[in-house]
Design a protein around this motif. Structure first.
Motif, PDB file in Angstrom:
ATOM      1  N   GLU A   1       0.731  -1.216  -0.045  1.00 26.38           N
ATOM      2  CA  GLU A   1       0.072  -0.136  -0.253  1.00 26.38           C
ATOM      3  C   GLU A   1       0.849   1.236   0.094  1.00 26.38           C
ATOM      4  O   GLU A   1       0.495   2.173  -0.611  1.00 26.38           O
ATOM      5  CB  GLU A   1      -0.874   0.100   1.207  1.00 26.38           C
ATOM      6  N   PHE A   7       2.147   1.761  -3.571  1.00 26.33           N
ATOM      7  CA  PHE A   7       1.162   2.179  -4.235  1.00 26.33           C
ATOM      8  C   PHE A   7       0.825   3.704  -4.187  1.00 26.33           C
ATOM      9  O   PHE A   7       0.903   4.416  -5.169  1.00 26.33           O
ATOM     10  CB  PHE A   7      -0.253   1.349  -4.086  1.00 26.33           C
ATOM     11  N   PHE A   8       0.753   4.240  -2.889  1.00 23.34           N
ATOM     12  CA  PHE A   8       0.430   5.434  -2.756  1.00 23.34           C
ATOM     13  C   PHE A   8       1.725   6.394  -3.132  1.00 23.34           C
ATOM     14  O   PHE A   8       1.575   7.581  -3.519  1.00 23.34           O
ATOM     15  CB  PHE A   8       0.033   5.839  -1.421  1.00 23.34           C
ATOM     16  N   VAL A  34       3.770   5.640  -5.654  1.00 24.68           N
ATOM     17  CA  VAL A  34       3.804   5.709  -7.135  1.00 24.68           C
ATOM     18  C   VAL A  34       2.503   6.833  -7.595  1.00 24.68           C
ATOM     19  O   VAL A  34       2.638   7.393  -8.788  1.00 24.68           O
ATOM     20  CB  VAL A  34       3.627   4.381  -7.758  1.00 24.68           C
ATOM     21  N   LEU A  35       1.541   6.597  -6.745  1.00 29.25           N
ATOM     22  CA  LEU A  35       0.411   7.670  -7.208  1.00 29.25           C
ATOM     23  C   LEU A  35       0.512   8.867  -6.905  1.00 29.25           C
ATOM     24  O   LEU A  35       0.325   9.771  -7.839  1.00 29.25           O
ATOM     25  CB  LEU A  35      -0.925   7.227  -6.231  1.00 29.25           C
ATOM     26  N   PHE A  36       1.417   9.231  -5.742  1.00 29.80           N
ATOM     27  CA  PHE A  36       1.795  10.611  -5.512  1.00 29.80           C
ATOM     28  C   PHE A  36       2.541  11.032  -6.724  1.00 29.80           C
ATOM     29  O   PHE A  36       2.813  12.074  -7.259  1.00 29.80           O
ATOM     30  CB  PHE A  36       2.427  10.888  -4.158  1.00 29.80           C
ATOM     31  N   ALA A  82       2.999   9.960  -9.643  1.00 31.95           N
ATOM     32  CA  ALA A  82       2.355  10.146 -11.182  1.00 31.95           C
ATOM     33  C   ALA A  82       1.536  11.523 -11.148  1.00 31.95           C
ATOM     34  O   ALA A  82       1.532  12.327 -11.920  1.00 31.95           O
ATOM     35  CB  ALA A  82       1.367   9.186 -11.245  1.00 31.95           C
ATOM     36  N   LEU A  83       0.878  11.831  -9.886  1.00 33.35           N
ATOM     37  CA  LEU A  83       0.330  13.245  -9.666  1.00 33.35           C
ATOM     38  C   LEU A  83       1.158  14.352  -9.903  1.00 33.35           C
ATOM     39  O   LEU A  83       0.952  15.412 -10.557  1.00 33.35           O
ATOM     40  CB  LEU A  83      -0.604  13.261  -8.392  1.00 33.35           C
TER      41      LEU A  83
END
Length: 118
Positions: free
Chosen positions: A8, A11-12, A14-16, A18-19
């Motif tokens: 998790e 995941f967060f 990588v999400l951050f 990408a944003l």
């Protein structure tokens, strides 16, 4: 940390990232063309530099020395040298090092064959 917490967290992360990348691309696209193509140097308001100091009085020149000549250790490494030259600056004679005699092979004989391969 357990495996799910690590997954998790990654995941967060990588999400951050990408944003953040999307925000940077959006900011580059939104820049007005007149600011993006500006080639003129920015004007800096710097204070005026202080006046130069008066020149120092001329001092006497330093005494001139002869350059030191280094003795070539060419004779010590097996190269040709002038045998009748006696160095006046050397106090001890330099020993002559000769290269070792080499036969061209290993100093041991062939290895014995293992039993059972005859």
């Amino acid at each position: 940390m357990s495996g799910t917490m690590t997954d998790e967290g990654i995941f967060f992360l990588v999400l951050f990232l990408a944003l953040l990348l999307l925000l940077f691309v959006y900011a580059v696209i939104r820049v007005p063309p007149e600011l993006a193509g500006s080639q003129e140097q920015p004007v800096l308001d710097l204070p005026e530099p202080p006046p130069p100091a008066p020149p120092a009085p001329a001092s006497q020149p330093l005494p001139v020395r002869r350059p030191q000549t280094l003795a070539s250790p060419a004779g010590a490494f097996g190269q040709q040298s002038n045998g009748d030259y006696a160095a006046r600056h050397a106090t001890v004679a330099v020993p002559v090092i000769t290269s070792p005699k080499v036969s061209g092979g290993p100093p041991w004989g062939p290895a014995p064959k293992p039993p059972g391969l005859e």
